[in-house]
Scaffold this motif. Structure first.
Motif, PDB file in Angstrom:
ATOM      1  N   CYS A 103      14.413  67.501 -63.506  1.00  0.00           N
ATOM      2  CA  CYS A 103      14.012  66.146 -63.282  1.00  0.00           C
ATOM      3  C   CYS A 103      15.050  65.331 -63.951  1.00  0.00           C
ATOM      4  O   CYS A 103      15.155  65.136 -65.122  1.00  0.00           O
ATOM      5  N   TYR A 104      16.029  64.420 -62.988  1.00  0.00           N
ATOM      6  CA  TYR A 104      16.904  63.709 -63.847  1.00  0.00           C
ATOM      7  C   TYR A 104      16.943  62.367 -63.857  1.00  0.00           C
ATOM      8  O   TYR A 104      16.602  61.652 -62.621  1.00  0.00           O
ATOM      9  N   PRO A 105      17.417  61.732 -64.746  1.00  0.00           N
ATOM     10  CA  PRO A 105      17.503  60.407 -64.859  1.00  0.00           C
ATOM     11  C   PRO A 105      18.705  59.641 -64.088  1.00  0.00           C
ATOM     12  O   PRO A 105      19.780  59.294 -64.761  1.00  0.00           O
ATOM     13  N   HIS A 106      18.574  59.461 -62.873  1.00  0.00           N
ATOM     14  CA  HIS A 106      19.402  58.774 -62.009  1.00  0.00           C
ATOM     15  C   HIS A 106      19.051  57.389 -61.718  1.00  0.00           C
ATOM     16  O   HIS A 106      17.662  57.032 -61.606  1.00  0.00           O
ATOM     17  N   HIS A 107      20.031  56.420 -61.448  1.00  0.00           N
ATOM     18  CA  HIS A 107      19.542  55.231 -61.135  1.00  0.00           C
ATOM     19  C   HIS A 107      18.709  54.993 -59.655  1.00  0.00           C
ATOM     20  O   HIS A 107      19.238  55.806 -58.780  1.00  0.00           O
ATOM     21  N   VAL A 108      17.834  54.446 -59.733  1.00  0.00           N
ATOM     22  CA  VAL A 108      17.058  54.254 -58.293  1.00  0.00           C
ATOM     23  C   VAL A 108      17.263  52.868 -57.915  1.00  0.00           C
ATOM     24  O   VAL A 108      16.683  51.962 -58.429  1.00  0.00           O
ATOM     25  N   PRO A 146      22.253  67.598 -53.961  1.00  0.00           N
ATOM     26  CA  PRO A 146      23.043  67.141 -52.984  1.00  0.00           C
ATOM     27  C   PRO A 146      23.972  66.071 -53.599  1.00  0.00           C
ATOM     28  O   PRO A 146      24.688  65.887 -53.062  1.00  0.00           O
ATOM     29  N   LEU A 147      23.366  65.433 -54.983  1.00  0.00           N
ATOM     30  CA  LEU A 147      24.174  64.471 -55.468  1.00  0.00           C
ATOM     31  C   LEU A 147      25.607  64.907 -55.894  1.00  0.00           C
ATOM     32  O   LEU A 147      26.380  64.219 -56.109  1.00  0.00           O
ATOM     33  N   SER A 148      25.689  66.426 -56.305  1.00  0.00           N
ATOM     34  CA  SER A 148      26.780  66.860 -56.811  1.00  0.00           C
ATOM     35  C   SER A 148      27.855  66.951 -55.892  1.00  0.00           C
ATOM     36  O   SER A 148      29.254  67.119 -56.136  1.00  0.00           O
ATOM     37  N   LEU A 149      27.591  66.875 -54.430  1.00  0.00           N
ATOM     38  CA  LEU A 149      28.482  66.967 -53.427  1.00  0.00           C
ATOM     39  C   LEU A 149      29.306  65.788 -53.197  1.00  0.00           C
ATOM     40  O   LEU A 149      30.207  65.728 -52.593  1.00  0.00           O
ATOM     41  N   GLY A 150      29.021  64.708 -54.095  1.00  0.00           N
ATOM     42  CA  GLY A 150      30.145  63.603 -54.262  1.00  0.00           C
ATOM     43  C   GLY A 150      31.453  64.154 -54.883  1.00  0.00           C
ATOM     44  O   GLY A 150      32.296  63.475 -55.198  1.00  0.00           O
ATOM     45  N   PHE A 151      31.318  65.368 -55.835  1.00  0.00           N
ATOM     46  CA  PHE A 151      32.201  65.749 -56.612  1.00  0.00           C
ATOM     47  C   PHE A 151      32.592  67.162 -56.199  1.00  0.00           C
ATOM     48  O   PHE A 151      33.959  67.537 -56.333  1.00  0.00           O
ATOM     49  N   SER A 190      17.419  63.631 -57.073  1.00  0.00           N
ATOM     50  CA  SER A 190      18.426  62.789 -57.695  1.00  0.00           C
ATOM     51  C   SER A 190      18.630  61.596 -56.758  1.00  0.00           C
ATOM     52  O   SER A 190      19.324  60.731 -57.032  1.00  0.00           O
ATOM     53  N   LEU A 191      18.220  61.690 -55.378  1.00  0.00           N
ATOM     54  CA  LEU A 191      18.539  60.700 -54.453  1.00  0.00           C
ATOM     55  C   LEU A 191      17.569  59.775 -54.267  1.00  0.00           C
ATOM     56  O   LEU A 191      16.990  59.372 -53.253  1.00  0.00           O
ATOM     57  N   GLY A 192      17.631  59.087 -55.461  1.00  0.00           N
ATOM     58  CA  GLY A 192      16.923  57.876 -55.571  1.00  0.00           C
ATOM     59  C   GLY A 192      15.291  57.885 -55.314  1.00  0.00           C
ATOM     60  O   GLY A 192      14.618  57.079 -55.333  1.00  0.00           O
ATOM     61  N   LEU A 193      14.819  59.044 -55.934  1.00  0.00           N
ATOM     62  CA  LEU A 193      13.504  59.401 -55.827  1.00  0.00           C
ATOM     63  C   LEU A 193      12.870  59.144 -57.186  1.00  0.00           C
ATOM     64  O   LEU A 193      11.686  58.723 -57.329  1.00  0.00           O
ATOM     65  N   GLY A 194      13.709  59.302 -58.194  1.00  0.00           N
ATOM     66  CA  GLY A 194      13.337  58.648 -59.759  1.00  0.00           C
ATOM     67  C   GLY A 194      12.580  59.781 -60.545  1.00  0.00           C
ATOM     68  O   GLY A 194      12.265  60.832 -59.931  1.00  0.00           O
TER      69      GLY A 194
END
Length: 471
Positions: free
Chosen positions: A86-91, A252-257, A275-279
């Motif tokens: 469960c990762y702290p990404h920007h939403v 899937p967010l890692s596939l930008g890298f 990680s895709l905007g779910l918070g």
């Protein structure tokens, strides 16, 4: 004789004694109790639940819930380096705005008569995911990535007709348990160890386990240590030469890298869209995806709903519809390959909004930012006395492991929390000690998470705090 037919519950369908009796007669069972014979007696409760007295007014309930919620400490109150699922990404604000709209606000995918654009939204989500994953077919999300991984392996077993899978040890204990439970009685599991110096799986170690009954090899990249598997393409080649499939779990967010797993030979790609905007909502939100190429052998093994385009009765007009619906348990009932029920469709729509907002350039920039801050953190911590950064020569993304010398991860984390920092998750908690766990000695090992929300100043603050704690 009590057949377990009482009492009647006002909110539970079919709870009337006569209705229950008729249902039991149809399935040939004498009592409701007989349905639970396989559950050991030690695990059954033979007394009523110990519940407090009912609250009689809504204000009482509000006060009760406020007291409970006041015990929570949001990660936004401190600097948090916790991840491990469960990762702290920007939403972005638009994600919350869209998933609160009345026409979308349900976990269900819906039906045509009450769709109101939901099927189109889900089609857009699956299309965006397919482009990101370099695959053709993506499902409506399952509950979480754990279920997606287990289902992907069951699909591989049905496709190949084989009885065993090889699973990399570099997965969290919860995912390992989910896979073990879901595959029990259908597929045997053999685990392949990582190399402690690099933190990833080697092709020669997989080759030693492959045989004529291997349905699939399962890799996760980045793995639980944040290490990007370096020999994935070679492992895929070995699997294919053996007539086996390669199942890859990824974020899937890692596939930008990273290169998409499909590009190096993965047959089924799965993971979680958290990680895709779910918070972060007390451990979620989560939604599991499964992706494959447009191959009928694979498409008809999907248990969950798929959405596509089809011509309508109006010339030149296209509509959004269920694809290969006849393979689902909704159509086949008890003959279905797996059960289709409540999904995480709302989170799929939310992730679709996120992907549309980010676009290819945004995903690339975000992936590069996370990778550079991960490496910056590793380099900074590696300079400290009393700490060792593990697998430092391997490529990482978002997470990395450290070992405290002579200190437990829980002790260090307690000291960090006093300074307003959540430290890395204890590897013992993440990986566990059961079958298939990490072969490394995990005491004193912590797994740190660094995202786009961690500024260089945050990382420097962590370094200063650890320098003081470990001196």
């Amino acid at each position: 004789m009590d057949h377990g037919l009482t009492p009647v519950h006002p909110y539970v369908p079919n709870s009337a004694p006569a209705t229950k009796r008729a249902m039991l007669d149809v399935i040939g069972v004498d009592s409701v109790e007989a349905l639970f014979f396989s559950i050991p007696a030690a695990l059954r409760m033979d007394r009523p639940l110990n519940l407090p007295a009912a609250l009689v007014a809504e204000p009482d309930l509000e006060r009760h819930m406020q007291r409970i919620l006041a015990k929570n400490r949001p990660t936004t109150d401190v600097i948090s380096f916790l991840g491990s699922g469960c990762y702290p990404h920007h939403v972005p604000a638009v994600c919350d705005e869209i998933n609160r709209r009345a026409e979308f606000l349900t976990a269900y995918a819906g039906e045509p008569y009450e769709d109101h654009g939901k099927w189109q939204a889900l089609f857009e989500y699956t299309s965006l995911m397919a482009e990101l994953l370099e695959m053709d077919v993506v499902n409506v999300p399952t509950y979480d990535g754990y279920q997606a991984a287990a289902t992907a392996l069951r699909m591989a077993g049905r496709i190949t007709g084989r009885s065993r899978v090889i699973v990399a040890q570099t997965i969290a204990a919860g995912k390992r348990q989910k896979i073990g439970t879901f595959l029990a009685g259908a597929l045997d599991i053999q685990y392949v160890a990582i190399r402690p110096d690099t933190g990833h799986v080697y092709a020669e170690d997989v080759a030693a386990l492959l045989d004529s009954q291997t349905a699939a090899v399962f890799l996760e990249t980045p793995n639980v240590y944040g290490v990007i598997e370096q020999e994935a393409a070679g492992i895929a080649e070995l699997a294919h030469a053996n007539g086996s499939l390669l199942v890859c779990s990824t974020d899937p967010l890692s596939l930008g890298f990273m290169t998409a797993p499909a590009a190096w030979g993965a047959d089924i790609v799965c993971g979680d869209i958290q990680s895709l905007g779910l918070g972060m909502h007390y451990g979620g939100a989560t939604g599991g995806f499964i992706a494959t190429h447009d191959d009928e052998r694979f498409v008809f093994e999907y248990p969950s709903r798929l959405f596509g385009l089809a011509p309508t009765r109006v010339d030149g007009e296209l509509g959004f519809c269920d694809v290969a619906y006849e393979r689902t348990s909704l159509a086949m009932r008890e003959e279905g390959i797996e059960w289709v029920g409540t999904a995480a469709a709302l989170w799929g729509i939310t992730a679709g909004a996120y992907l549309a907002l980010m676009g290819p350039a945004g995903m690339t920039q975000l992936g590069d930012t996370i990778a550079s801050r991960t490496r910056y953190s590793m380099s900074a911590l590696d300079e400290l006395d009393g700490i060792e950064v593990l697998h430092s020569g391997s490529a990482h993304w978002r997470e990395f492991a450290v070992r405290y010398q002579g200190r437990s991860a829980s002790d260090v984390n307690a000291a960090l929390l006093e300074r307003g920092i959540y430290g890395g998750a204890s590897a013992l908690d993440v990986l566990g000690t059961g079958t298939g766990g990490s072969p490394e000695h995990l005491d004193g090992v912590a797994i740190y998470c660094v995202t786009e929300l961690h500024s260089p100043a945050d990382i420097d603050q962590l370094v200063c705090a650890l320098k003081d704690i470990l001196k």
